[in-house]
Motif scaffolding. Sequence first.
Motif, PDB file in Angstrom:
ATOM      1  N   ILE A 274     -78.304   1.708  -4.095  1.00  0.00           N
ATOM      2  CA  ILE A 274     -79.463   0.808  -4.123  1.00  0.00           C
ATOM      3  C   ILE A 274     -79.944   0.620  -5.561  1.00  0.00           C
ATOM      4  N   TYR A 275     -79.913   1.689  -6.326  1.00  0.00           N
ATOM      5  CA  TYR A 275     -80.283   1.664  -7.754  1.00  0.00           C
ATOM      6  C   TYR A 275     -79.439   0.623  -8.502  1.00  0.00           C
ATOM      7  N   SER A 278     -80.240  -3.087  -7.432  1.00  0.00           N
ATOM      8  CA  SER A 278     -81.448  -3.662  -8.031  1.00  0.00           C
ATOM      9  C   SER A 278     -81.168  -4.207  -9.423  1.00  0.00           C
ATOM     10  N   LEU A 296     -88.251  -1.637  -7.057  1.00  0.00           N
ATOM     11  CA  LEU A 296     -87.230  -0.940  -6.276  1.00  0.00           C
ATOM     12  C   LEU A 296     -86.407  -0.019  -7.174  1.00  0.00           C
ATOM     13  N   CYS A 300     -86.099   4.051  -6.664  1.00  0.00           N
ATOM     14  CA  CYS A 300     -84.812   4.738  -6.500  1.00  0.00           C
ATOM     15  C   CYS A 300     -84.624   5.828  -7.543  1.00  0.00           C
TER      16      CYS A 300
END
Length: 383
Positions: A274-275, A278, A296, A300
Amino acid sequence: MPIFHLLSCSIVVFFVLYAPQPLLAMFAEHYQVSPAKAGLLMTVAMLPLAIAPVFYGLVLTRRCKLTMLRYTMLALAICCLVISVTRQFEIFLFMRFIEGLLLPAALTSMTSYIGHTWQGQNLREKMTWYVGSTIVGGYAGRALAANFANLWGFESFYLFNAGLLVVLALMIRPSHNKRDDSKPIISPKDYLKPIKTTQLLRLYSAVFCMFFCFSALLNYLPFILSNEFDIKDPSTIAWVYSGYLVGAIISMLTPFLSKVSRNNWLILSVLFAIYSGSLLIMQWRNIDTFIVMFTLFCACMFMIHASAAPLANEISTANAGVTNGAYVSFYYCGGALGTFVPGFIYQLYGMHVFLLSLLLVCITGGYLTLLNYRSGKVTQLGS
């Protein structure tokens, strides 16, 4: 030492580290230096943080952690006072370097005290609180510095910070009753041997990648907002850093991730994915999308940090000071390089190539955690 007092010390110490960041564009213009040179105000403070914690970790196996924390905070207060009265960039830069030598003593003292005082789920809980306090300190330091600079000049913030450091330091009451029963470490080889396992080194390296990306984006965020989105007011830039504070709130939920999956490496791998995502979406040149993805991104990072810090203590067989000293070293080694090297990429190639370079580093960190996940190693809270 009450945990609330420890967390308060953490917040104020992080004021010292991050206060210049939202003002870098202002400093560059004020002192007539390049963005990369202005970024040195962060680099020179983080560079000692990449090396000194290893030394402090060794010292803390034989010295009282709270005593070191107390005197370090008093020394940081003196540095703040000097910065508040100097008018030369070189002296400012030198004081930042001295702060960088002092900061790892405070950070390693706090993390070692937590690692030595609490165990198991209590350790994860207290370490998460500590990580949350570093986030609050980082955000509040940036926001307060920017607003103080707008209203009364940046010098006023350093006087304010010095006062807080002195008050909290004098409230510390070191206790020598609780002894560390770990086997004494008598040589550098004995010191380093327990942290040279493949699993632990992969975790440390992933943390390096994580904070490299985070420091790079936050350090050059004022320039990106100014050049790409025409946002130049320090107060507005400080408001964008609110994503940092949102991440602090979300990171407090990190211990509950173990209820979703008891495999800590899987949790870290998903967070890294997810990091990375983004960073990829930030390529879209839209300020609203950028702010959402930045929030975000921050969330994360904090969740990775809040998961990795206690995990390092759980899987390491070394003394708490050794384990946390090495963790802080890898963490801020990434931070030191992240505050400087990507600046050249940004200056030469612009925001898109800058973000792509960070994405590659972030993917590397995720790959390292994925390797540990595939190895099937057993940790305290999951396989």
